[in-house]
Design a protein around this motif. Structure first.
Motif, PDB file in Angstrom:
ATOM      1  N   ASP A 339       0.826  -1.216   0.000  1.00 48.13           N
ATOM      2  CA  ASP A 339       0.000   0.000   0.000  1.00 48.13           C
ATOM      3  C   ASP A 339       0.860   1.265   0.000  1.00 48.13           C
ATOM      4  OD1 ASP A 339      -2.327  -1.437  -0.059  1.00 48.13           O
ATOM      5  OD2 ASP A 339      -2.754  -1.224   2.089  1.00 48.13           O
ATOM      6  N   GLU A 340       1.962   1.240   0.743  1.00 47.59           N
ATOM      7  CA  GLU A 340       2.851   2.403   0.789  1.00 47.59           C
ATOM      8  C   GLU A 340       3.454   2.693  -0.589  1.00 47.59           C
ATOM      9  OE1 GLU A 340       4.879   2.708   5.134  1.00 47.59           O
ATOM     10  OE2 GLU A 340       5.319   0.865   4.006  1.00 47.59           O
ATOM     11  N   ILE A 341       3.847   1.646  -1.286  1.00 46.30           N
ATOM     12  CA  ILE A 341       4.468   1.822  -2.596  1.00 46.30           C
ATOM     13  C   ILE A 341       3.427   2.272  -3.619  1.00 46.30           C
ATOM     14  CG2 ILE A 341       5.786   0.716  -4.426  1.00 46.30           C
ATOM     15  CD1 ILE A 341       7.205   1.214  -1.691  1.00 46.30           C
ATOM     16  N   VAL A 342       2.227   1.712  -3.526  1.00 51.25           N
ATOM     17  CA  VAL A 342       1.145   2.137  -4.434  1.00 51.25           C
ATOM     18  C   VAL A 342       0.871   3.633  -4.277  1.00 51.25           C
ATOM     19  CG1 VAL A 342      -1.344   1.962  -4.862  1.00 51.25           C
ATOM     20  CG2 VAL A 342       0.039  -0.117  -4.666  1.00 51.25           C
ATOM     21  N   LYS A 343       0.800   4.109  -3.029  1.00 47.92           N
ATOM     22  CA  LYS A 343       0.554   5.532  -2.784  1.00 47.92           C
ATOM     23  C   LYS A 343       1.708   6.385  -3.318  1.00 47.92           C
ATOM     24  CE  LYS A 343      -2.406   4.870   1.259  1.00 47.92           C
ATOM     25  NZ  LYS A 343      -2.536   5.000   2.738  1.00 47.92           N
TER      26      LYS A 343
END
Length: 425
Positions: A339-343
């Motif tokens: 999720d952090e990388i997607v954001k």
């Protein structure tokens, strides 16, 4: 949404009548009389990212505002407000809200904007609020503006007929403006002086059939290859050195097929092939990129960069690498969730689009929604057989497409039956 001691200046009118121009003039006059204090800035809000980019450019052209503006979307500002006042929002009953729950975020931000302490907090940094394309605001987004209008000087531009959401009728923003101020209606066209274009726009707006002539043309093109040939002929004759937009209500088989034919073929007279790039929203571009990569639930920096590098977009890989390095240096963080990388990737796409100024020349393909609040020398409209919505909705779609043109507009209609139905009859 009752308000008191509100100072709102509003401009309404048809497409190309200079609403944004008047926003800038009125804002400049106000700043001349009441300059910003140290640390203060002008807050500018729109609903769509495209409108935000164009408003950002217009504000940047005002010498008195250099480095003193913040231009963002209503949704981004709503999330910022919610994060800053999360405890108060919880007290008001807004809990467990995620940043992607845009309507809930805006509902919470609307409630917060009615609170005097919140209004004062915003006004301390942003004593002035500019809102363009206000007709696109839902009730919750309007609530943010209406609440802040109790404390801020507000400048608004809107045109009810350019609202493409059937859910916003009657239009909340235009109704609110009529209640709290006396909007100045602009009637003199500024975008074009071509009578055929002006007459066509007036006819469509009035529910009458637009007349096909020389500079405004409606032609029936029953299939994608025929439409593609028309596209190439028009680009050959009228596209040299001009800005051209190919606009469609929906990017379906007809529009895709016409552009594909135009990119791969010549007409009998040798026009083409012409490859027209299709514009995408930040969200769509990011989603398509994310669909091409396979991120693990948890990864370290080198593994993430390896995946992104293999995907072939060097700019995104570089942006994420910089973010990872900042996390490592400032937080000693070495492992990252999916999720952090997607954001981070989504933020990279957004930043790239924000920093890219609109090209004055060039050929582009886009939807009607993407074309709003823009102008081009020539416009080609691809009108597919299947378009949902009421007759009124179809008129609004055609109006928004046609009124982008400054010199010439060609409308290519797929289905013969449409020629005898609204908005063409």
């Amino acid at each position: 949404m009752g308000v008191s001691a509100v100072t709102v200046r509003a401009f309404t009118g048809g497409a190309g009548c200079g609403k944004t121009h008047m926003l800038m003039e009125s804002l400049s006059a106000h700043l001349e009389a009441t300059p910003l204090q140290s640390g203060q800035r002008v807050l500018a809000l729109t609903f769509m990212h495209g409108s935000r980019r164009r408003l950002e450019e217009r504000l940047a052209a005002l010498p008195s505002l250099k480095g003193k503006t913040e231009c963002t979307t209503l949704d981004s500002f709503a999330w910022r407000l919610f994060r800053r006042w999360r405890s108060l929002a919880s007290f008001l009953g807004f809990v467990n809200i995620q940043p992607t729950e845009y309507e809930r975020v805006c509902e919470a931000a609307s409630a917060l904007s009615q609170v005097k302490e919140v209004q004062g907090w915003v006004a301390s940094t942003f004593p002035i609020l500019v809102v363009d394309e206000a007709q696109d605001m839902t009730a919750n987004r309007l609530g943010i503006v209406a609440g802040l209008a109790n404390k801020l000087e507000v400048f608004v531009a809107a045109d009810e007929f350019q609202c493409l959401s059937e859910e916003l009728r009657p239009n909340p923003a235009c109704g609110w403006l009529a209640q709290i101020c006396d909007p100045e209606e602009l009637v003199k066209p500024r975008r074009t002086n071509v009578d055929e274009l002006l007459n066509a726009a007036s006819a469509i707006r009035a529910g009458e059939p637009p007349k096909s002539k020389k500079l405004f043309v409606v032609a029936q093109t029953s299939n994608a290859p025929l439409a593609g040939a028309w596209v190439n002929s028009n680009l050959s004759w009228y596209g040299g050195g001009k800005s051209v937009a190919i606009i469609t209500p929906t990017l379906g088989a007809f529009a895709k097929g016409a552009l594909a034919w135009a990119a791969a073929n010549k007409t009998k007279k040798g026009a083409g092939p012409y490859d027209v790039a299709w514009e995408q929203s930040e969200a769509r571009a990011a989603a398509e990129y994310l669909a091409t990569i396979n991120l693990a639930d948890q990864s370290d920096g080198p593994s993430i960069i390896a995946v992104l590098t293999a995907a072939g977009n060097a700019r995104i890989a570089r942006d994420v690498a910089e973010w990872l390095e900042i996390q490592r240096r400032t937080r000693a963080k070495l492992q990252f969730s999916k999720d952090e990388i997607v954001k981070s990737i989504e933020q990279s796409f957004s930043q790239r689009r924000q920093s890219r100024r609109s090209e004055v020349r060039g050929w582009k393909g886009m939807t009607v929604h993407g074309a709003k609040n823009r102008e081009f020398d020539n416009v080609i409209v691809l009108w597919p057989a299947a378009i949902g919505g009421s007759d009124d909705q179809k008129r609004r779609l055609l109006y928004n497409a046609v009124t982008r043109a400054k010199e010439r507009c060609v409308v290519l209609v797929q289905a013969t039956a449409q020629m005898s139905r609204p908005p063409f009859a």
